[in-house]
Design a protein around this motif. Structure first.
Motif, PDB file in Angstrom:
ATOM      1  N   TYR A  43      -2.250 -16.721  26.752  1.00  9.01           N
ATOM      2  CA  TYR A  43      -1.022 -16.158  26.826  1.00  9.01           C
ATOM      3  C   TYR A  43      -0.499 -15.550  25.675  1.00  9.01           C
ATOM      4  O   TYR A  43       0.011 -14.324  25.441  1.00  9.01           O
ATOM      5  CB  TYR A  43       0.255 -17.207  27.264  1.00  9.01           C
ATOM      6  CG  TYR A  43       1.614 -16.710  27.227  1.00  9.01           C
ATOM      7  CD1 TYR A  43       2.038 -16.071  28.547  1.00  9.01           C
ATOM      8  CD2 TYR A  43       2.253 -16.596  26.083  1.00  9.01           C
ATOM      9  CE1 TYR A  43       3.197 -15.580  28.599  1.00  9.01           C
ATOM     10  CE2 TYR A  43       3.591 -16.395  26.387  1.00  9.01           C
ATOM     11  CZ  TYR A  43       4.137 -15.873  27.480  1.00  9.01           C
ATOM     12  OH  TYR A  43       5.489 -15.169  27.680  1.00  9.01           O
ATOM     13  N   TRP A  44      -0.660 -15.961  24.338  1.00  9.32           N
ATOM     14  CA  TRP A  44       0.001 -15.583  23.112  1.00  9.32           C
ATOM     15  C   TRP A  44      -1.014 -14.541  22.676  1.00  9.32           C
ATOM     16  O   TRP A  44      -0.517 -13.526  22.111  1.00  9.32           O
ATOM     17  CB  TRP A  44       0.022 -16.722  22.230  1.00  9.32           C
ATOM     18  CG  TRP A  44       1.161 -17.451  22.565  1.00  9.32           C
ATOM     19  CD1 TRP A  44       1.251 -18.865  22.844  1.00  9.32           C
ATOM     20  CD2 TRP A  44       2.515 -16.995  22.437  1.00  9.32           C
ATOM     21  NE1 TRP A  44       2.561 -19.074  23.249  1.00  9.32           N
ATOM     22  CE2 TRP A  44       3.347 -18.378  23.237  1.00  9.32           C
ATOM     23  CE3 TRP A  44       3.155 -15.996  22.178  1.00  9.32           C
ATOM     24  CZ2 TRP A  44       4.714 -18.217  23.074  1.00  9.32           C
ATOM     25  CZ3 TRP A  44       4.775 -15.946  22.561  1.00  9.32           C
ATOM     26  CH2 TRP A  44       5.477 -17.250  22.834  1.00  9.32           C
ATOM     27  N   VAL A  94      -0.046 -11.890  24.623  1.00  9.20           N
ATOM     28  CA  VAL A  94       1.407 -11.290  24.128  1.00  9.20           C
ATOM     29  C   VAL A  94       1.286 -10.278  22.910  1.00  9.20           C
ATOM     30  O   VAL A  94       1.603  -9.060  22.718  1.00  9.20           O
ATOM     31  CB  VAL A  94       2.384 -12.440  23.755  1.00  9.20           C
ATOM     32  CG1 VAL A  94       3.558 -11.999  22.878  1.00  9.20           C
ATOM     33  CG2 VAL A  94       2.913 -12.957  24.885  1.00  9.20           C
ATOM     34  N   VAL A  95       0.345 -10.945  21.903  1.00  9.41           N
ATOM     35  CA  VAL A  95       0.064 -10.109  20.787  1.00  9.41           C
ATOM     36  C   VAL A  95      -0.505  -8.647  21.024  1.00  9.41           C
ATOM     37  O   VAL A  95      -0.410  -7.695  20.564  1.00  9.41           O
ATOM     38  CB  VAL A  95      -0.732 -11.125  19.759  1.00  9.41           C
ATOM     39  CG1 VAL A  95      -0.918 -10.036  18.701  1.00  9.41           C
ATOM     40  CG2 VAL A  95       0.303 -11.989  19.150  1.00  9.41           C
ATOM     41  N   ASN A 144       1.520  -6.221  22.800  1.00 10.14           N
ATOM     42  CA  ASN A 144       2.437  -5.778  21.701  1.00 10.14           C
ATOM     43  C   ASN A 144       1.777  -4.611  20.702  1.00 10.14           C
ATOM     44  O   ASN A 144       2.638  -3.972  20.109  1.00 10.14           O
ATOM     45  CB  ASN A 144       3.272  -6.798  20.972  1.00 10.14           C
ATOM     46  CG  ASN A 144       4.214  -7.432  21.946  1.00 10.14           C
ATOM     47  OD1 ASN A 144       4.989  -6.549  22.771  1.00 10.14           O
ATOM     48  ND2 ASN A 144       4.402  -8.843  21.838  1.00 10.14           N
ATOM     49  N   LEU A 145       0.555  -4.843  20.253  1.00 12.17           N
ATOM     50  CA  LEU A 145      -0.216  -4.029  19.383  1.00 12.17           C
ATOM     51  C   LEU A 145      -0.296  -2.650  20.064  1.00 12.17           C
ATOM     52  O   LEU A 145      -0.040  -1.651  19.470  1.00 12.17           O
ATOM     53  CB  LEU A 145      -1.627  -4.546  19.209  1.00 12.17           C
ATOM     54  CG  LEU A 145      -2.063  -5.695  18.226  1.00 12.17           C
ATOM     55  CD1 LEU A 145      -3.399  -6.039  18.203  1.00 12.17           C
ATOM     56  CD2 LEU A 145      -1.715  -5.063  16.903  1.00 12.17           C
ATOM     57  N   GLY A 167       1.982  -1.704  21.997  1.00 12.35           N
ATOM     58  CA  GLY A 167       3.325  -0.897  21.799  1.00 12.35           C
ATOM     59  C   GLY A 167       3.528  -0.307  20.599  1.00 12.35           C
ATOM     60  O   GLY A 167       4.675   0.470  20.855  1.00 12.35           O
ATOM     61  N   SER A 225       2.744  -0.452  26.870  1.00 13.55           N
ATOM     62  CA  SER A 225       2.586  -1.960  26.800  1.00 13.55           C
ATOM     63  C   SER A 225       3.692  -2.118  27.994  1.00 13.55           C
ATOM     64  O   SER A 225       3.433  -3.155  28.872  1.00 13.55           O
ATOM     65  CB  SER A 225       3.300  -2.427  25.551  1.00 13.55           C
ATOM     66  OG  SER A 225       4.657  -1.851  25.500  1.00 13.55           O
ATOM     67  N   GLN A 226       4.368  -1.380  28.490  1.00 16.31           N
ATOM     68  CA  GLN A 226       5.317  -1.484  29.544  1.00 16.31           C
ATOM     69  C   GLN A 226       4.424  -1.544  30.847  1.00 16.31           C
ATOM     70  O   GLN A 226       4.546  -2.552  31.849  1.00 16.31           O
ATOM     71  CB  GLN A 226       6.368  -0.497  29.882  1.00 16.31           C
ATOM     72  CG  GLN A 226       7.294  -0.860  30.903  1.00 16.31           C
ATOM     73  CD  GLN A 226       8.870  -1.630  30.509  1.00 16.31           C
ATOM     74  OE1 GLN A 226       8.541  -2.168  29.175  1.00 16.31           O
ATOM     75  NE2 GLN A 226       9.773  -1.895  31.410  1.00 16.31           N
ATOM     76  N   ARG A 232       2.034  -4.965  30.901  1.00 15.55           N
ATOM     77  CA  ARG A 232       2.909  -6.031  31.290  1.00 15.55           C
ATOM     78  C   ARG A 232       3.228  -5.780  32.609  1.00 15.55           C
ATOM     79  O   ARG A 232       3.989  -6.996  33.156  1.00 15.55           O
ATOM     80  CB  ARG A 232       4.227  -6.044  30.276  1.00 15.55           C
ATOM     81  CG  ARG A 232       4.269  -7.392  29.406  1.00 15.55           C
ATOM     82  CD  ARG A 232       5.615  -7.221  28.566  1.00 15.55           C
ATOM     83  NE  ARG A 232       5.356  -6.578  27.481  1.00 15.55           N
ATOM     84  CZ  ARG A 232       6.029  -5.636  26.971  1.00 15.55           C
ATOM     85  NH1 ARG A 232       6.806  -4.874  27.996  1.00 15.55           N
ATOM     86  NH2 ARG A 232       6.106  -5.026  25.774  1.00 15.55           N
ATOM     87  N   GLU A 248       8.569  -8.340  30.872  1.00 13.89           N
ATOM     88  CA  GLU A 248       8.103  -9.566  30.335  1.00 13.89           C
ATOM     89  C   GLU A 248       7.004  -9.812  31.071  1.00 13.89           C
ATOM     90  O   GLU A 248       6.759  -9.195  32.188  1.00 13.89           O
ATOM     91  CB  GLU A 248       9.149 -10.740  30.655  1.00 13.89           C
ATOM     92  CG  GLU A 248      10.648 -10.628  30.241  1.00 13.89           C
ATOM     93  CD  GLU A 248      10.612 -10.695  28.610  1.00 13.89           C
ATOM     94  OE1 GLU A 248       9.622 -11.340  28.362  1.00 13.89           O
ATOM     95  OE2 GLU A 248      11.811 -10.736  28.099  1.00 13.89           O
ATOM     96  N   ILE A 249       6.091 -10.736  30.301  1.00 15.28           N
ATOM     97  CA  ILE A 249       4.857 -11.124  30.826  1.00 15.28           C
ATOM     98  C   ILE A 249       4.926 -12.199  31.952  1.00 15.28           C
ATOM     99  O   ILE A 249       5.910 -13.066  31.940  1.00 15.28           O
ATOM    100  CB  ILE A 249       3.750 -11.747  29.775  1.00 15.28           C
ATOM    101  CG1 ILE A 249       3.214 -10.579  29.079  1.00 15.28           C
ATOM    102  CG2 ILE A 249       2.586 -12.594  30.445  1.00 15.28           C
ATOM    103  CD1 ILE A 249       2.370 -11.071  27.894  1.00 15.28           C
ATOM    104  N   GLY A 250       4.530 -12.010  33.041  1.00 15.26           N
ATOM    105  CA  GLY A 250       4.681 -12.721  34.253  1.00 15.26           C
ATOM    106  C   GLY A 250       3.723 -12.752  35.376  1.00 15.26           C
ATOM    107  O   GLY A 250       2.695 -12.718  35.154  1.00 15.26           O
TER     108      GLY A 250
END
Lengths: 282, 270
Positions: free
Chosen positions: B166-167, B170-171, B174-175, B177, B187-188, B191, B195-197
């Motif tokens: 997960y993390w 996330v990173v 966002n990189l 992004g 990134s949108q 994802r 949000e990640i889901g």
């Protein structure tokens, strides 16, 4: 049903064309009929004496587009149109839903009395109860007391604005005093903390208690949440991004922007590289 | 040396029958499709005499990819790309399914092997100068394959759906992004929302097992076609390729891995 209608329409059109074709006398001859009689009684000549069977054409008879070229182009064009009709919705389906997500409902953070004036609480809650555990978020909440007879609350997101890891409060925390508050939709936990700063375990980003960057790679201040108070309960609204915060607590002046992803500049020249929607927040 | 007696007529007839059993279906297929000839052309084509073990890195990479594809298909039979079930299904594969630990392990470690072999293969091509005329296009195809393989790694890393996965995602997202202008949109898109889901997980799963492998297979096909059409390049120290006559007699008893001689070096054994 539409397929049947389309089939009937196509059948009728071709039936009409066929009937018109069949009833035109000139056309019937052109497709069949005996070949016109040639000059059969001409004397045969040796092959090496005769001229060409057909005189060379001095110029193309038809100056327009040849039939084969037209068919080739129309096949390609029709294929392109069909591809577009199919691919358009498919690509839209793949890409657009990411940009047209529904707004989330406000999250009930429990009675405002749970957040005593001047103290910090770490609230852990679910953004979307239907999405479950994956939407669990943490925010740092501080009640700033009353300003103009309106309660003022600071809610700072724990998402690091470097690359999105969770920041933690640097300072004592009273895990033994953790409370679980049940709200209508979900439950949240509230832990008393005394942060001296917030810091991120991933790459060492550090922030002061207003969320301003004090060290490390982050490019702006920590995100915050809007809030509202209904019936004595604190409700969490949508998050927004912050350029920097001047002042403290209820007197803080916040340069607010629409929510941006971590690592994206919101102000200064580099902010121009990231399309944003500025918001008018005090 | 013992003299082999000529086979008796009966024995010869039986041998012909056995050979026919093998050859008739092959000939049948070849006559109707030409596939056997194509396969023979591909497998038994001429290569330079002075190629060495480094030239096998490409087929090693291909093998690693095929292992990933094969094990991945089986893992997909047990894996469930749902936020509430993904982690449990991975646990199930690892601990409960017979030999699940092995196949998941092959896929997990094979992923690293695949990436490492890609870089070794790339280094070989670069250092041997094998990307030069007329093989530039094949270098470009390879360079297109590299990010696809790395995207496979990125999308596959989320699927165990544990804290690391997960993390790291996330990173990683966002990189992306932080790229100017297009970054936030990218990134949108990755994802699949703010949000990640659940949508992120299924999106990564579909990319990981359908879109990216399909693209990789297509480009590998093109890559191999170009290898076949253009041939394998000699190493840079090749005297044959330089048009020189061989100074050395063909190796007498030496077999296996032979250290290439430096250019202008003395013949071996002096």
């Amino acid at each position: 049903m539409p397929a049947v209608v389309a089939g009937v329409v196509v059948t009728l059109i071709f039936a009409f064309l066929w009937a018109r074709d069949a009833m035109t006398p000139g056309r019937a001859l052109a497709t069949g009929g005996p070949e016109p009689a040639g000059t059969a009684d001409a004397a045969p000549i040796p092959a090496n004496e005769g001229g060409p069977a057909m005189p060379p054409a001095d110029a193309p008879v038809n100056q327009g587009m040849p039939r084969s070229k037209f068919l080739e182009l129309s096949t390609l064009g029709l294929g392109g149109v069909i591809t577009g009709i199919v691919a358009g919705p498919v690509i839209g389906f793949a890409v657009l839903p990411a940009f047209t997500g529904d707004e989330l409902d406000a999250v009930d953070l429990g009675p405002l009395d749970e957040y005593p004036k001047g103290e910090w609480r770490e609230a852990t809650f679910m953004l979307d109860a239907a999405a479950g555990e994956v939407s669990r978020r943490t925010a740092f909440v501080r009640n700033n007391g009353m300003v103009d007879e309106q309660p003022s609350v600071t809610i700072i997101s724990n998402r690091c604005v470097h690359l999105g890891c969770p920041v933690q409060s640097g300072g004592p925390r009273q895990d033994e005093d953790r409370e679980t508050i049940k709200t209508e939709l979900a439950e949240l936990t509230v832990t008393p903390i005394q942060p001296a700063n917030f810091s991120c375990p991933c790459h060492g980003g550090a922030y002061d208690t207003e969320g301003n960057r004090i060290a490390g790679p982050p490019v702006r201040a920590l995100d915050r949440y809007k809030y509202s108070i209904k019936g004595g309960n604190l409700f969490l609204l949508e998050p927004y991004s912050v350029g920097e915060v001047k002042g403290e607590g209820a007197e803080a002046m916040i340069k607010a922007y629409g929510l941006q992803g971590p690592g994206e500049h919101v102000d200064g020249p580099s902010g121009l590289l990231y399309p944003i929607q500025p918001q008018d927040l005090g | 040396m013992a003299v082999v007696p000529p086979p008796s007529r009966r024995r010869k007839r039986r041998m012909d029958q056995v050979m026919g059993l093998v050859n008739i279906p092959i000939d049948w297929l070849e006559e109707r499709s030409g596939l056997i000839g194509g396969l023979k052309y591909f497998l038994f084509r001429k290569v330079p005499s002075d190629i060495n073990w480094f030239h096998t890195l490409g087929s090693a990479t291909l093998t690693a990819f095929l292992v990933q594809a094969g094990t991945g298909v089986i893992l997909a039979m047990y894996y469930q790309p749902h936020p509430d079930k993904a982690y449990e299904s991975i646990r199930y594969i690892t601990h409960d399914v017979t030999l699940g630990w092995l196949v998941r392990g092959m896929h997990r470690w094979g992923a690293s092997v695949f990436i490492i072999l890609i870089f070794l293969h790339m280094a070989r091509v670069f250092l041997f100068g094998a990307y030069k005329y007329p093989r530039e296009l094949n270098w470009i195809v390879g360079v297109m394959l590299l990010p696809l393989a790395m995207l496979e790694g990125f999308t596959g890393y989320l699927l165990p759906w544990d804290q690391t996965a997960y993390w790291a995602t996330v990173v990683g997202i966002n990189l992306n992004g932080t790229g100017p202008i297009v970054g936030p949109f990218l990134s949108q898109f990755l994802r699949s929302g703010d949000e990640i889901g659940a949508d992120t997980l299924t999106r990564f799963y579909a990319l990981h097992m359908l879109l990216l492998p399909g693209a990789i297979m297509g480009l590998i096909g093109l890559h191999l076609y170009l290898v076949m059409r253009l041939g394998v390049s000699s190493p840079p120290w090749s005297e044959d390729a330089a048009g020189k006559e061989r100074t050395e007699a063909p190796p007498s008893g030496e077999r296996g891995l032979v250290r290439p001689r430096a250019r202008g070096g003395r013949p071996r054994g002096e």
